[in-house]
Design a protein around this motif. Sequence first.
Motif, short mmCIF file in Angstrom:
data_model
loop_
_atom_site.label_atom_id
_atom_site.label_comp_id
_atom_site.label_asym_id
_atom_site.label_seq_id
_atom_site.Cartn_x
_atom_site.Cartn_y
_atom_site.Cartn_z
N PHE A 1 0.81 -1.21 0.00
CA PHE A 1 0.00 0.00 0.00
C PHE A 1 0.85 1.27 0.00
N ASP A 2 2.17 1.14 -0.14
CA ASP A 2 3.08 2.29 -0.12
C ASP A 2 3.00 3.05 1.19
N LEU A 3 2.77 2.34 2.27
CA LEU A 3 2.66 2.94 3.59
C LEU A 3 3.81 2.45 4.47
N PRO A 4 4.27 3.27 5.40
CA PRO A 4 5.24 2.76 6.38
C PRO A 4 4.56 1.77 7.32
N MET B 1 4.50 1.56 10.35
CA MET B 1 3.93 2.22 11.52
C MET B 1 2.43 2.43 11.37
N MET B 2 1.96 2.67 10.13
CA MET B 2 0.54 2.93 9.89
C MET B 2 -0.32 1.71 10.15
N LEU B 3 0.27 0.53 10.14
CA LEU B 3 -0.49 -0.70 10.37
C LEU B 3 -0.23 -1.29 11.75
N GLY B 4 0.37 -0.52 12.64
CA GLY B 4 0.56 -0.96 14.01
C GLY B 4 1.91 -1.56 14.32
N VAL B 5 2.82 -1.61 13.36
CA VAL B 5 4.17 -2.12 13.61
C VAL B 5 5.01 -0.94 14.12
N THR B 6 5.12 -0.84 15.42
CA THR B 6 5.74 0.33 16.04
C THR B 6 7.17 0.08 16.50
N GLY B 7 7.78 -1.00 16.09
CA GLY B 7 9.17 -1.24 16.46
C GLY B 7 10.10 -0.23 15.80
N ASP B 8 11.07 0.25 16.53
CA ASP B 8 12.06 1.23 16.06
C ASP B 8 11.40 2.53 15.62
N ASN C 1 10.13 6.26 17.04
CA ASN C 1 10.15 7.22 18.14
C ASN C 1 9.63 8.56 17.64
N LYS C 2 9.70 9.58 18.49
CA LYS C 2 9.16 10.89 18.12
C LYS C 2 9.89 11.50 16.95
N SER C 3 11.17 11.24 16.83
CA SER C 3 11.94 11.85 15.75
C SER C 3 11.65 11.22 14.39
N THR C 4 11.23 9.97 14.38
CA THR C 4 10.97 9.29 13.12
C THR C 4 9.49 9.20 12.78
N ALA C 5 8.61 9.37 13.77
CA ALA C 5 7.18 9.22 13.51
C ALA C 5 6.67 10.27 12.53
N SER C 6 7.09 11.54 12.70
CA SER C 6 6.63 12.59 11.79
C SER C 6 7.17 12.37 10.38
N ALA D 1 5.09 9.63 8.81
CA ALA D 1 3.77 10.14 8.44
C ALA D 1 3.85 10.96 7.15
N ASP D 2 4.89 11.78 7.02
CA ASP D 2 5.06 12.55 5.79
C ASP D 2 5.37 11.65 4.61
N GLU D 3 6.12 10.57 4.86
CA GLU D 3 6.40 9.60 3.79
C GLU D 3 5.11 8.93 3.32
N ALA D 4 4.23 8.59 4.26
CA ALA D 4 2.95 7.99 3.88
C ALA D 4 2.13 8.94 3.02
N PHE D 5 2.15 10.23 3.37
CA PHE D 5 1.39 11.21 2.60
C PHE D 5 1.97 11.37 1.19
N GLN D 6 3.29 11.46 1.07
CA GLN D 6 3.91 11.70 -0.23
C GLN D 6 3.85 10.48 -1.13
N ASN D 7 3.98 9.27 -0.57
CA ASN D 7 4.05 8.06 -1.39
C ASN D 7 2.70 7.43 -1.67
N ALA D 8 1.75 7.54 -0.74
CA ALA D 8 0.47 6.85 -0.89
C ALA D 8 -0.67 7.79 -1.23
N VAL D 9 -0.70 8.98 -0.64
CA VAL D 9 -1.84 9.88 -0.81
C VAL D 9 -1.67 10.77 -2.03
N VAL D 10 -0.53 11.41 -2.16
CA VAL D 10 -0.33 12.40 -3.22
C VAL D 10 -0.48 11.80 -4.62
#
Length: 411
Positions: A310-313, A315-322, A324-329, A332-341
């Motif tokens: 689905f071109d999603l990280p 993290m979007m499907l609940g795999v939260t390993g590795d 953190n706050k620095s990588t979550a944003s 999320a931006d990667e999901a928007f650029q690769n899957a939504v745009v």
Amino acid sequence: MGLGEVVKGLWSRVSGVDAAATEGGERKTAVAMGGWGSIFTPVMGSGMKALVPKPTAVNLRRFAETPVARRAINCIKDRIACMDWQILERQDAGPDGAEDRGARARQLRRALEMPNESDSFRTLMEAVIEDVLVGGFGAVEMETTGEAARPVRLYPVDGASIQVNPEWTGDATQPRYAQRTWKPGAEGMTPLLDDELMYVKLNPRTHTPFGLGKVEVAFESISQFLQAHRYAGRMASNTVMQYALWLNERTPEQHERLIRWWQDEVEGSGRVPILSSEQKPEVLKFAAGTDADLHLEWQSFLLTMIANAFDLPPMMLGVTGDVNKSTASELADEAFQNAVVPLAKLIAEHITRDVIAKRLGWEDLRFVWSDLASRDEMVEAQIQTMMLSAGVLSVAEVRAMRGIDEAGSSK
């Protein structure tokens, strides 16, 4: 005869064909090759020639209703359906039609806001995006009304029921699509012209006239995940003891007596069992008795594969390993650029080309998503303020970019 001579003979026969036999830009190649030995062989439809049916979508629909696939679909579908949009003038629009361009843009917006008697723009887009993600076949019927207030009506269509004519050459008077209605006789097929149906294909390919949906890509991974999930559910809900006592050289009477004693005095009582025998009882271990028996790591890997489809990280499907706050944003931006745009731009191009240009004949207007350029309102406002201060943009252009009309209200 050697291989070189054979190849030379084939090319000599090919070179003898007149390459300029067609006139007026007529196409000589086929849209999708097919033959009696091909899996893409066209079938003969009632009243139409060489219709290629889309493979059955029953399993795709069912898989799309499972929690993981539904989460992946909603991450993309809800983000696009909730975005604001506007009707703008095309960059290459000339002076023709400029006098009523604003009025036509307002009429088109009202028509898209209420595309038919029962749908809103969001419900229409959700149905189309759902079909695009599931099977790569989003379809919308387009019908003109002749009314100035709402010049067009749009109706969502089950994309799996649409068949494509691979021999369509661009003739506007010949049906390009047909819908299988499963009615008897001539009513079993409803032919549709090119300007009557907006058919959104995801991942278009040359060997087939159909697209490839994201659920199709993740089909095997979703199936394996469901199997592993059911196995883990049975293991967790039907838990059995992982240990057993083995007593050597005991008679059946002693065996039954021990079982009754254990059930009546020890099991569920919290007491410390005391055994006395000539030989020490041996403890037999059946399994590890840990979460490894549920194959959770394998399920996590399958979730990652589904997210990739689905071109999603993950993290979007609940795999939260590795994560953190620095990588979550960033994820999320990667999901928007690769899957939504990409999908949002594809839909906007289809609305501009099919609904506005083909069906209405208004080639000076275009459909634009307002929230597609920037996801951060603060960053977008700062950029627009800087460009306004530098004189790059005017106040009217900034107001148009933010969807604000001359009266000061949001479009």
